[in-house]
Design a protein around this motif. Structure first.
Motif, PDB file in Angstrom:
ATOM      1  N   ALA A   7       0.837  -1.204   0.000  1.00 30.05           N
ATOM      2  CA  ALA A   7       0.000   0.000   0.000  1.00 30.05           C
ATOM      3  C   ALA A   7       0.869   1.250   0.000  1.00 30.05           C
ATOM      4  CB  ALA A   7      -0.928  -0.012   1.211  1.00 30.05           C
ATOM      5  N   ARG A   8       1.963   1.227   0.752  1.00 28.14           N
ATOM      6  CA  ARG A   8       2.892   2.363   0.777  1.00 28.14           C
ATOM      7  C   ARG A   8       3.517   2.597  -0.598  1.00 28.14           C
ATOM      8  NH1 ARG A   8       5.108   4.280   5.642  1.00 28.14           N
ATOM      9  NH2 ARG A   8       3.723   3.777   7.378  1.00 28.14           N
ATOM     10  N   TYR A   9       3.728   1.511  -1.335  1.00 22.83           N
ATOM     11  CA  TYR A   9       4.361   1.611  -2.649  1.00 22.83           C
ATOM     12  C   TYR A   9       3.364   1.926  -3.762  1.00 22.83           C
ATOM     13  CZ  TYR A   9       8.113  -0.880  -0.165  1.00 22.83           C
ATOM     14  OH  TYR A   9       9.084  -1.272   0.737  1.00 22.83           O
ATOM     15  N   GLY A  10       2.121   2.157  -3.392  1.00 25.91           N
ATOM     16  CA  GLY A  10       1.131   2.562  -4.384  1.00 25.91           C
ATOM     17  C   GLY A  10       0.384   1.430  -5.067  1.00 25.91           C
ATOM     18  N   ILE A  11       0.529   0.201  -4.567  1.00 24.29           N
ATOM     19  CA  ILE A  11      -0.206  -0.933  -5.141  1.00 24.29           C
ATOM     20  C   ILE A  11      -1.562  -1.003  -4.442  1.00 24.29           C
ATOM     21  CG2 ILE A  11      -0.167  -3.385  -5.642  1.00 24.29           C
ATOM     22  CD1 ILE A  11       2.054  -1.789  -6.993  1.00 24.29           C
TER      23      ILE A  11
END
Length: 588
Positions: A7-11
């Motif tokens: 989630a932090r990586y934008g997935i």
């Protein structure tokens, strides 16, 4: 951990399911190791753990008195005997860790869907982009989803692992232990410290826990029950026994352990000290065993590694070294950024970035099994001439294993993400020296722009980025213009060859600021790395990293904080760093 990082990586298209209908409220893992604390800090999730957990700074070792009638303290040793930003363990309820993760996951647009059990999975190539078909049951209904990737962190009885055709391979020992969390009243002097206690009647380990209300404090006790249950030869030699029968026998032996027996045995081991138990939060019985799978990943028909396992699904061991939750979270931490780079189209064609997950973490699992086998065997043994086990041997194993157990001494092998080291690595893996495969050791610096004292880890948070770390030589202070070209290459030219924002540069100079001015740095440094120009004001950087101030050095730090490359010389750094990054990132 995997879902939080993705989630932090934008997935955003991640489905996270948990068979449990609610968060854990009792028992389970509770120890957080120094490296895990560093990672939580890099995610800005460490505050509650550090301020409300119980910090363990030293361990008390207790052994039988000469007449065998009691126990005596024989040593205090540091709980963490290696350099670390957080030189201690922290104990805090696993349920609180879950809550911290869940809150962060929801903040970043996802959530855990509870009450769903994965009942099976298979490859189905009707849609080759989403070839993993996962079947789930729960909430009185069945559910089928298609996915690009499947990560099974579903425990020792993993359905995902079974679908991969893998089994946990290893042995159970003949040692049965009980464990409980309770509020205790005792005259034992070290009850608020971690203690390893050998007595003539058995062994226990005391793990202090956090306060739960008012003056009430939880204490975890692991208690050896070997003399309390019937020994069974089929359990002692599971490799030659029928597996089904062995499991049944193991269950029968564990069922002989009751809460009353755990309490009684704990009191016997601690004698002549007294202890009573109230507010018992949780208790269980288990058999020590060390088992692991031979693979962590499975590919589809096209050779793409689609299905992965992590944590207890691929390695199980005794709980007394405080490794289970930590190694499991670090599995997910390692895998998540690699999945994100592939999903975001950041990895180059022909580079199997995801294959490095098994390459690196399977190696760590094997080390874990080897350490835990030795440690748990010694802890379950009796100290004395008849066994050959001495206090000194036990303390040595505990202390020398601290590099591994703390997580600070993990070193990944040479591979796609770990460049070959031209010289033989010096110093222990946890020493802090800049060596490919080792974590970047935290150092205290002072930021040039605003004179702000900084821990360098805080300026390199978990964000999916590679960092080029340039440690400039002493000559920069007297002739900064001579280094303009190399700085432009490391700060502007190289990052510009890759997708925007995926590579950033950190510039460190020796000593204090002195007469240096902003204009002594190239314009690209002032624009692109304003908050990442750091001075070695406290004299920690070059000394800790093993960089000669007269020569300087350059390293590439991976998104997970491990060193991927150390350039052999400053003047060749741009070319070496470029070659390394081209092997792991797509160029633009």
């Amino acid at each position: 951990m995997t879902s939080v990082c993705l989630a932090r990586y934008g997935i955003t298209s991640v489905l996270t399911v948990d068979e449990k209908t609610a968060q854990i409220h009792a028992g389970q893992a509770d120890g957080i190791q120094p490296r895990t604390l560093e990672v939580l800090q890099s995610l800005d999730l460490a505050h509650e753990v550090l301020t409300q957990g119980c910090q363990m700074h030293e361990v008390g070792f207790w052994n039988p008195t000469e007449d065998g009638a009691g126990i005596v303290r024989t040593a205090f040793v540091p709980d963490v005997a290696v350099p670390a930003r957080y030189p201690h363990e922290v104990t805090i309820h696993q349920g609180r860790i879950e809550r911290i993760f869940n809150e962060d996951l929801e903040k970043n647009g996802n959530k855990v869907q509870r009450g769903w059990k994965v009942s099976g999975w298979e490859f189905d190539y009707e849609d080759e982009e989403f070839p993993v078909v996962v079947k789930m049951s729960g909430q009185d209904m069945e559910r089928v989803v298609r996915a690009k990737y499947l990560v099974g962190a579903d425990g020792a009885h993993s359905t995902v692992r079974d679908g991969m055709g893998l089994k946990l391979v290893g042995d159970h020992t003949d040692h049965v232990w009980g464990v409980m969390d309770a509020v205790v009243k005792t005259d034992f002097p070290d009850i608020r410290k971690r203690c390893a206690i050998h007595s003539s009647t058995g062994s226990i380990m005391i793990i202090p826990r956090e306060r739960i209300s008012g003056n009430k404090v939880l204490t975890r006790i692991y208690c050896q029950m070997e003399d309390e249950v019937e020994r069974d030869p089929t359990i002692a030699a599971p490799s030659t026994a029928d597996p089904t029968a062995a499991k049944q026998q193991a269950k029968k032996r564990r069922e002989k352990v009751t809460l009353e027996r755990i309490i009684s045995q704990s009191q016997k081991v601690l004698a002549p000290y007294t202890i009573s138990f109230a507010d018992i939060d949780w208790w269980a019985a288990y058999q020590i065993g060390q088992r692991a799978t031979t693979k962590f990943s499975t590919a589809d028909k096209n050779g793409v590694l689609r299905v992965h396992i992590a944590g207890d699904a691929c390695h199980t061991h005794s709980p007394k070294a405080g490794q289970g939750m930590n190694v499991s979270m670090m599995d997910g931490f390692n895998l998540s950024w690699k999945l994100a780079h592939v999903l975001n189209g950041l990895s180059p064609a022909g580079a199997d970035l995801i294959a490095t997950y098994e390459h690196e973490r399977l190696d760590i699992a094997r080390q874990l099994i080897a350490f835990d086998t030795e440690f748990s065997s010694m802890f379950s043994g009796k100290i004395g001439a008849e066994t050959g086990l001495t206090h000194e041997k036990f303390v040595k194993v505990f202390s020398t294993g601290s590099g591994f157990t703390s997580g600070c001494g993990i070193q990944y092998r040479e591979g796609l993400l770990v460049a070959k080291q031209e010289t033989t690595p010096s110093g222990a893996p946890e020493s802090g020296l800049l060596i490919p495969g080792r974590r970047l050791m935290n150092v205290r610096t002072k930021r040039f722009a605003d004179a702000n004292p900084r821990d360098i880890h805080d300026d390199m948070p978990t964000s999916g980025r590679y960092r080029i770390v340039a440690a400039l030589p002493t000559a920069f202070r007297t002739d900064p213009a001579a280094f303009q070209k190399v700085l432009e290459g490391l700060v502007e030219t190289l990052p510009g060859r890759f997708p925007e924002g995926v590579v950033e540069s950190v510039v460190v100079f020796p000593g204090e600021r002195g007469s240096l001015e902003w204009t002594d740095f190239p314009a690209c440094v002032r624009e692109r790395s304003e908050w990442l120009v750091l001075g070695d004001h406290y004299g920690m950087v070059y000394k800790t990293w093993g960089v000669e101030e007269s020569a300087g050095g350059v390293a590439v730090v991976r998104p997970d904080g491990y060193v991927g490359l150390v350039a052999s010389a400053l003047d060749a750094a741009v070319a070496e760093v470029g070659t390394y990054l081209e092997g792991v990132l797509r160029t633009v």
